[in-house]
Design an enzyme around this catalytic site. Structure first.
Site, PDB file in Angstrom:
ATOM      1  N   GLN A  47      11.603   3.021   4.112  1.00 50.39           N
ATOM      2  CA  GLN A  47      10.884   3.107   5.388  1.00 50.39           C
ATOM      3  C   GLN A  47      11.743   3.817   6.432  1.00 50.39           C
ATOM      4  OE1 GLN A  47       7.634   1.848   6.048  1.00 50.39           O
ATOM      5  NE2 GLN A  47       7.923   3.132   7.828  1.00 50.39           N
ATOM      6  N   ARG A  84      10.465  -4.484  -5.278  1.00 52.00           N
ATOM      7  CA  ARG A  84      10.084  -5.198  -4.060  1.00 52.00           C
ATOM      8  C   ARG A  84      10.146  -6.687  -4.357  1.00 52.00           C
ATOM      9  NH1 ARG A  84       5.287  -4.094   0.294  1.00 52.00           N
ATOM     10  NH2 ARG A  84       6.806  -2.473   0.769  1.00 52.00           N
ATOM     11  N   ARG A  95       6.402   8.609   4.093  1.00 48.73           N
ATOM     12  CA  ARG A  95       6.936   7.752   3.024  1.00 48.73           C
ATOM     13  C   ARG A  95       6.978   8.506   1.692  1.00 48.73           C
ATOM     14  NH1 ARG A  95       7.053   2.292   3.381  1.00 48.73           N
ATOM     15  NH2 ARG A  95       8.070   2.648   1.365  1.00 48.73           N
ATOM     16  N   HIS A 151      14.656  -2.397   4.272  1.00 42.64           N
ATOM     17  CA  HIS A 151      13.573  -1.522   3.817  1.00 42.64           C
ATOM     18  C   HIS A 151      14.028  -0.067   3.968  1.00 42.64           C
ATOM     19  CE1 HIS A 151       9.728  -0.488   2.473  1.00 42.64           C
ATOM     20  NE2 HIS A 151       8.959  -0.829   3.487  1.00 42.64           N
ATOM     21  N   CYS A 170       5.655   0.524  10.938  1.00 41.82           N
ATOM     22  CA  CYS A 170       5.716   0.831   9.496  1.00 41.82           C
ATOM     23  C   CYS A 170       4.385   0.572   8.793  1.00 41.82           C
ATOM     24  CB  CYS A 170       6.824   0.011   8.848  1.00 41.82           C
ATOM     25  SG  CYS A 170       6.525  -1.764   8.916  1.00 41.82           S
ATOM     26  N   ASP A 180       6.615  -4.252  14.450  1.00 43.76           N
ATOM     27  CA  ASP A 180       6.151  -4.538  13.093  1.00 43.76           C
ATOM     28  C   ASP A 180       5.378  -5.846  13.216  1.00 43.76           C
ATOM     29  OD1 ASP A 180       5.810  -4.723  10.341  1.00 43.76           O
ATOM     30  OD2 ASP A 180       7.875  -5.294   9.895  1.00 43.76           O
ATOM     31  N   THR A 221       0.857  -1.193   0.000  1.00 46.44           N
ATOM     32  CA  THR A 221       0.000   0.000   0.000  1.00 46.44           C
ATOM     33  C   THR A 221       0.892   1.242   0.000  1.00 46.44           C
ATOM     34  OG1 THR A 221      -1.755  -1.121   1.193  1.00 46.44           O
ATOM     35  CG2 THR A 221      -1.781   1.288   1.273  1.00 46.44           C
TER      36      THR A 221
HETATM   37  N1   CP Z   1       5.381   0.067   5.275  1.00 48.27           N
HETATM   38  C1   CP Z   1       5.246  -0.453   4.036  1.00 48.27           C
HETATM   39  O1   CP Z   1       6.197  -0.668   3.304  1.00 48.27           O
HETATM   40  O2   CP Z   1       3.954  -0.717   3.682  1.00 48.27           O
HETATM   41  P1   CP Z   1       3.495  -1.449   2.355  1.00 48.27           P
HETATM   42  O3   CP Z   1       3.919  -2.887   2.469  1.00 48.27           O
HETATM   43  O4   CP Z   1       1.998  -1.304   2.343  1.00 48.27           O
HETATM   44  O5   CP Z   1       4.149  -0.800   1.188  1.00 48.27           O
HETATM   45  N1  NVA Z   2       8.154  -6.940   7.785  1.00 51.89           N
HETATM   46  C1  NVA Z   2       7.075  -6.656   6.864  1.00 51.89           C
HETATM   47  C2  NVA Z   2       7.163  -5.258   6.396  1.00 51.89           C
HETATM   48  C3  NVA Z   2       6.081  -4.826   5.468  1.00 51.89           C
HETATM   49  C4  NVA Z   2       6.228  -3.392   5.060  1.00 51.89           C
HETATM   50  C5  NVA Z   2       7.118  -7.636   5.705  1.00 51.89           C
HETATM   51  O1  NVA Z   2       8.216  -7.916   5.204  1.00 51.89           O
HETATM   52  O2  NVA Z   2       6.066  -8.146   5.315  1.00 51.89           O
END
Ligand code: CP
Ligand code: NVA
Length: 335
Positions: A138, A108, A315, A135, A288, A246, A58
């Site tokens: 973030q 990603r 962000r 990340h 996050c 998280d 998101t």
């Molecule tokens: N915090 C973050 O990266 O959220 P999303 O996974 O929704 O991008």
């Molecule tokens: N630790 C989480 C972060 C998502 C933004 C994941 O990797 O799913």
């Protein structure tokens, strides 16, 4: 000519990290006033940014797309069913082809090596939009949020030779899983002189190879933040200014859901836990997102202590700062 990539906070010097956070802050101020300089608005004119995401998103998706549009470019979202990312085609082929037609790849993926491989063969900058290890976007947003919330705590003077956000001596307590978000946050904390104490249950602690990378971030830093680890949340929370967590079940770990919920019993952040642990009186909460109620109670998540929504909004400004630094300025990060 090899482009400079942004795969982890470890890629930045402390001075560059400070500069990126400051730049994000400047973009925020300008956008809030409705005064985005023409130079920024036109900085990606005619340029395409490929966004290759093989996991849901998101914040990262929306902030990156909005950042690219703010800068006059075209974000091209390529989800896991749209392109052959690591399936039916080698990462080498994908990287050479996509980088031949775009100005940046924001990626990603799962394994960090996938993004590192794409970067190795890319003729344009690659920005990590989350891997199992890091990340960085973030973390830039998180330190912008911390910088906005906490007045300078130290007498360390900001200077060209010793750049500082003035956060030295602040303490973060991370309560929960040792994951991608933590790793870059910890690297940044060490570089910025912020202490970080991590409470994770046995079996979910920082892997030794990552611990080495976090500790190595202290190199050349006159006032590095200290990393401490415990399995007792209360110990980590003692005197903390910021409590962070998280999800306990990151994307790709869904099969471990039950096992993880059992392992993390007692780690939910509540007002009572903060009190028992002895957090500082004005402690704040960060996450996050996406958030699940098991890791933090509503009484904290939706309270005035919670910074989660400004943190999410930040962000956008982090994405603009990173794209400007790595794509527009070709990896030259100066104020
Ligand atoms: N915090 C973050 O990266 O959220 P999303 O996974 O929704 O991008
Ligand atoms: N630790 C989480 C972060 C998502 C933004 C994941 O990797 O799913």
């Amino acid at each position: 000519f090899a482009p400079r990539h942004f795969l982890s906070i470890a890629d930045l010097t402390p001075a560059e990290l400070v500069t990126l956070v400051r730049s994000a802050k400047t973009h925020k101020t300008n956008i809030k006033k409705g005064l985005v300089p023409k130079k920024v608005q036109e900085s990606l004119n005619g340029k395409t940014v490929a966004m290759m995401f093989n996991k849901r998103s998101t914040r990262t998706r929306v902030s990156t797309e909005a950042a690219v549009v703010t800068m006059g470019g075209h974000p091209m979202f390529l989800g896991k069913d749209d392109i052959q990312l690591g399936v039916n085609e080698s990462l080498y082929d994908t990287s050479v082809v996509i980088s031949s037609m775009t100005s940046c790849m924001v990626v990603r993926a799962g394994e960090h090596s996938e993004v590192a491989d794409l970067a190795k063969h890319s003729s344009v900058p690659v920005i990590n939009a989350l891997t199992n290890d890091y990340h960085p976007l973030q973390t830039i947003a998180d330190f912008l949020t911390i910088h906005e919330t906490f007045p300078p705590t130290s007498s360390v003077k900001d200077s060209l030779t010793n750049p500082s956000l003035g956060l030295e001596g602040l303490k973060i307590a991370w309560i929960g899983d040792s994951n991608n978000v933590l790793f870059d946050l910890a690297i940044a904390s060490v570089k910025l002189g912020v202490d970080i104490s991590v409470a994770s249950p046995k079996g979910f602690t920082i892997p030794p190879r990552m611990k080495e990378i976090i500790l190595a971030s202290a190199k050349g830093v006159s006032n590095p933040g200290k990393l401490t680890e415990t399995s007792v949340p209360e110990e980590a929370i003692k005197d903390a200014d910021i409590l962070v967590t998280d999800t306990w079940v990151s994307m790709g770990q869904e099969e471990e859901y039950k096992k993880r919920l059992e392992a993390f019993a007692g780690y939910q952040i509540t007002n009572d836990l903060a009190k028992r642990g002895g957090a500082k009186e004005g402690w704040k909460f960060m996450h996050c997102l996406p958030r699940h109620p098991e890791e933090v109670a509503d009484e904290v998540f939706y309270s005035p202590r919670s910074l989660v929504f400004p943190e999410a909004e930040n962000r956008l400004y982090a994405a603009i700062a990173a794209i400007e630094a790595f794509v527009v300025n070709k990896g030259k990060i100066v104020e």
